[in-house]
Design an enzyme around this catalytic site. Structure first.
Site, PDB file in Angstrom:
ATOM      1  CG  ASP A 225      37.048  47.514  30.779  1.00 25.74           C
ATOM      2  OD1 ASP A 225      37.314  49.036  30.760  1.00 25.74           O
ATOM      3  OD2 ASP A 225      36.665  46.929  30.873  1.00 25.74           O
TER       4      ASP A 225
ATOM      5  CG  ASP B 234      35.187  49.557  33.608  1.00 21.91           C
ATOM      6  OD1 ASP B 234      35.818  47.747  33.708  1.00 21.91           O
ATOM      7  OD2 ASP B 234      35.843  49.269  33.561  1.00 21.91           O
TER       8      ASP B 234
ATOM      9  CG  ASP C 290      34.548  44.387  32.718  1.00 25.55           C
ATOM     10  OD1 ASP C 290      33.604  43.561  32.249  1.00 25.55           O
ATOM     11  OD2 ASP C 290      35.289  44.484  33.718  1.00 25.55           O
TER      12      ASP C 290
HETATM   13  P1  UTP Z   1      39.951  48.213  33.829  1.00 20.51           P
HETATM   14  O1  UTP Z   1      40.885  47.280  34.080  1.00 20.51           O
HETATM   15  O2  UTP Z   1      38.535  48.526  33.427  1.00 20.51           O
HETATM   16  O3  UTP Z   1      41.016  49.382  34.327  1.00 20.51           O
HETATM   17  O4  UTP Z   1      39.593  48.258  35.809  1.00 20.51           O
HETATM   18  P2  UTP Z   1      40.127  51.053  33.582  1.00 20.51           P
HETATM   19  O5  UTP Z   1      40.972  51.807  34.804  1.00 20.51           O
HETATM   20  O6  UTP Z   1      38.722  51.874  33.600  1.00 20.51           O
HETATM   21  O7  UTP Z   1      41.112  51.166  32.513  1.00 20.51           O
HETATM   22  P3  UTP Z   1      41.121  50.933  31.020  1.00 20.51           P
HETATM   23  O8  UTP Z   1      40.590  52.083  30.425  1.00 20.51           O
HETATM   24  O9  UTP Z   1      39.092  50.001  31.085  1.00 20.51           O
HETATM   25  O10 UTP Z   1      41.907  50.360  30.475  1.00 20.51           O
HETATM   26  C1  UTP Z   1      39.174  49.211  36.356  1.00 20.51           C
HETATM   27  C2  UTP Z   1      38.762  49.119  37.999  1.00 20.51           C
HETATM   28  O11 UTP Z   1      38.086  48.158  38.669  1.00 20.51           O
HETATM   29  C3  UTP Z   1      39.445  47.697  39.246  1.00 20.51           C
HETATM   30  C4  UTP Z   1      40.339  47.941  38.718  1.00 20.51           C
HETATM   31  O12 UTP Z   1      41.086  47.425  39.645  1.00 20.51           O
HETATM   32  C5  UTP Z   1      40.677  49.191  38.352  1.00 20.51           C
HETATM   33  O13 UTP Z   1      40.427  50.201  39.187  1.00 20.51           O
HETATM   34  N1  UTP Z   1      38.757  46.185  39.015  1.00 20.51           N
HETATM   35  C6  UTP Z   1      38.285  45.049  37.782  1.00 20.51           C
HETATM   36  C7  UTP Z   1      38.198  45.398  39.578  1.00 20.51           C
HETATM   37  O14 UTP Z   1      38.551  45.178  41.145  1.00 20.51           O
HETATM   38  N2  UTP Z   1      38.066  43.494  40.163  1.00 20.51           N
HETATM   39  C8  UTP Z   1      38.381  43.583  38.644  1.00 20.51           C
HETATM   40  O15 UTP Z   1      38.126  42.055  38.382  1.00 20.51           O
HETATM   41  C9  UTP Z   1      38.553  43.416  37.416  1.00 20.51           C
HETATM   42 MN    MN Z   2      37.579  49.949  32.548  1.00 22.90          MN
END
Ligand code: UTP
Ligand code: MN
Length: 531
Positions: free
Chosen positions: A328, A330, A455
């Site tokens: 995704d 972020d 997100d």
């Molecule tokens: P992600 O699940 O998007 O992982 O969460 P990522 O490292 O970006 O990897 P991919 O490529 O998308 O799979 C990003 C960060 O946001 C935090 C997670 O702990 C992670 O460090 N996070 C995610 C939260 O703090 N709360 C959430 O509800 C979701």
């Molecule tokens: Mn991510």
């Protein structure tokens, strides 16, 4: 007197079996195991119950999650010998081997006290020939882990075991495998023999067996058969649907549902999120490229800036750590004037929507309130920002995106796009072209857009550094930061704040560097947080 005593002991024994499920764990990061050897069963049962009553996590068996081993009247070497006979541990440098004095002092203080030298069981020095080849601190947040993994075969195998454990709701096992994989990811070179692993932290017996199999036979039978197992494959397919977690997938599998087709035909009622997830299944399971993430960044920047000029948009998550693909994208959004960010999300989302960039969105409101006193432990780790889970509709043709942005698109005098904006949507068409899915088969023409999970998180400026640290990941790095804070510093860290229990106050920070300093850690930049 004697009968009373006896009665107490037997009560304790029966209670201890069931008390674990009921007691609230106040200190989840210290997982205690009391060694029965020389302590005796009834004293152990009594101390176990006492610990649990005070909110400590005390394990009955020596599981992979145990972090503290407490012994009475045993030498360090005696405990080490016992550990080695337990199949699980080998050389678990990360395990604290502690004297009962640490436990009694912790009971007295009502929290895990700092581990001092006098608490540690002394072990004889290793001889030179046994000296460790690699040395490594035991918390992932004390190490630098780049994207350059020298042991991908080993770490893929361990990650698969971790994923399977997580999908089977065995989070403790999952973390143990994640920690083991993270140690190997941080090594400066490829492992070729088991001897090199001597003295490394976090490598439990199970992980070591898997590594040994791969080093000796090129593969691990356990991992191979897991990968091919019907259950694992079904779990992967079903949790691949946005909005479907391990519990739901497990329930469906028990109903005989293993494929998307079976799910569609089952007549199960799906949530709105799951419907969107199923509809865009193929796109959402195709890795997002960095170029696509950059395109979305530009769209979000333009939209956010037009809603509230001066706002800041930061790419976070895996892409901030330098990953080339992600599941995704972020984003973290803030405004330097505290309070201006309130209500921003709703406006941004409705503008994105009206410009045709959203296929799905679900907003959650900010519910974070900083308490005057110590934060409530149970809920402290929850993220409470104003947040939007969305599915973007990203045009494959950048001209289309420009058209969609319309008048929002920044045009300098003369009507020619400036350099920054001109970059907006330079991208090769994505890999998804020409792909076929059950969903897309009916569609004759190739789609002109691609669905991508995005997100969005809005943070007040005063919490921005914490939000950035919390959202950059990796997930294990975050987990280890919080474990370090709690276990080593008696602090609580989340994506909003850092609370110091010793001083009884919140610690402010305006940069990630300051937070690392508060935590007594060397600063690790995002590109080295790939644990
Ligand atoms: P992600 O699940 O998007 O992982 O969460 P990522 O490292 O970006 O990897 P991919 O490529 O998308 O799979 C990003 C960060 O946001 C935090 C997670 O702990 C992670 O460090 N996070 C995610 C939260 O703090 N709360 C959430 O509800 C979701
Ligand atoms: Mn991510």
């Amino acid at each position: 007197m004697v009968p009373l005593k006896r009665r107490k002991v037997s009560e304790i024994n029966t209670e201890s079996k069931c008390s674990k499920a009921n007691a609230t764990i106040k200190f989840p990061d210290a997982v205690l195991f009391l060694l029965e050897r020389k302590m005796g069963a009834s004293r152990r049962a009594f101390l176990t119950q006492l610990g649990r009553k005070k909110g400590f996590h005390v394990e009955e068996i020596l599981s992979e999650t145990v972090t503290h081993i407490i012994a009475e009247n045993n030498s360090g070497d005696e405990v080490r010998t016992w550990l080695n006979s337990q199949d699980r541990v080998g050389h678990q440098a990360s395990l604290h081997l502690l004297d009962i004095s640490w436990f009694t002092e912790s009971m007295h203080s009502g929290h895990p006290v700092q581990i001092l030298d006098r608490h540690r069981l002394q072990e004889e020095e290793q001889s030179d020939s046994e000296a460790a080849v690699f040395t490594m601190p035991s918390y992932a947040c004390q190490r630098r882990t780049t994207m350059d993994n020298k042991n991908p075969i080993l770490t893929d195998a361990l990650s698969l075991l971790a994923e399977n454990a997580e999908l089977s709701n065995q989070d403790g096992r999952g973390v143990a495998f994640r920690r083991a994989a993270a140690v190997l990811k941080a090594l400066p070179e490829a492992v070729t023999s088991m001897k090199q692993l001597k003295g490394l932290p976090c490598l439990g017996g199970h992980s070591q067996r898997v590594i040994k199999d791969i080093l000796e036979n090129g593969a691990s039978d356990e991992v191979q058969s897991l990968r091919q197992s019907e259950r694992y494959q079904a779990l992967k397919v079903l949790t691949g649907i946005f909005g479907v977690g391990a519990k739901t997938a497990d329930r469906w599998i028990r109903d005989g549902i293993h494929t998307l087709q079976q799910l569609r035909e089952s007549g199960h009622t799906l949530t709105r999120t799951q419907q969107a997830g199923l509809e865009h299944y193929e796109d959402l399971n195709m890795p997002v490229s960095k170029a696509e993430a950059d395109d979305i960044s530009k769209i979000v920047e333009v939209v956010v800036d037009s809603v509230l000029p001066g706002s800041q948009v930061a790419l976070t998550g895996g892409f901030r750590r330098g990953k080339q693909t992600g599941h995704d994208v972020d984003f973290l959004i803030t405004h330097p004037e505290e309070g201006k960010e309130e209500g921003l999300m709703t406006k941004v989302v409705s503008l994105l929507d009206s410009k045709g960039f959203l296929l799905y969105q679900q907003m959650t409101r900010n519910s974070y309130v900083e308490s005057e006193d110590a934060p409530a432990l149970a809920s402290f780790h929850m993220d409470r920002f104003e947040r939007c889970f969305s599915i973007f509709k990203l045009p494959k043709d950048r001209e289309e995106s420009l058209k969609q942005l319309g008048s929002l698109y920044p045009k300098p005098a003369g009507g020619v796009c400036d350099g920054r904006a001109g970059e907006v949507l330079h991208r090769e068409t994505s890999q998804s072209q020409g792909s076929h899915s059950e969903v897309q088969e009916e569609v004759k023409e190739p789609k002109s857009w691609r669905a991508i999970r995005v997100d969005l998180v809005v943070s007040p400026f005063s919490q921005f550094a914490f939000a950035q640290l919390g959202w950059t990941g990796s997930k294990l790095f975050e987990r280890e930061l919080r474990r370090w804070a709690g276990q080593e510093k008696r602090m609580s860290l989340n994506s909003h704040a850092l609370y110091d229990s010793k001083q009884g106050k919140y610690l402010q920070a305006t940069s990630e560097e300051e937070i690392f300093t508060h935590l007594g850690l060397e600063f690790i930049p995002p590109s080295e947080r790939n644990a």
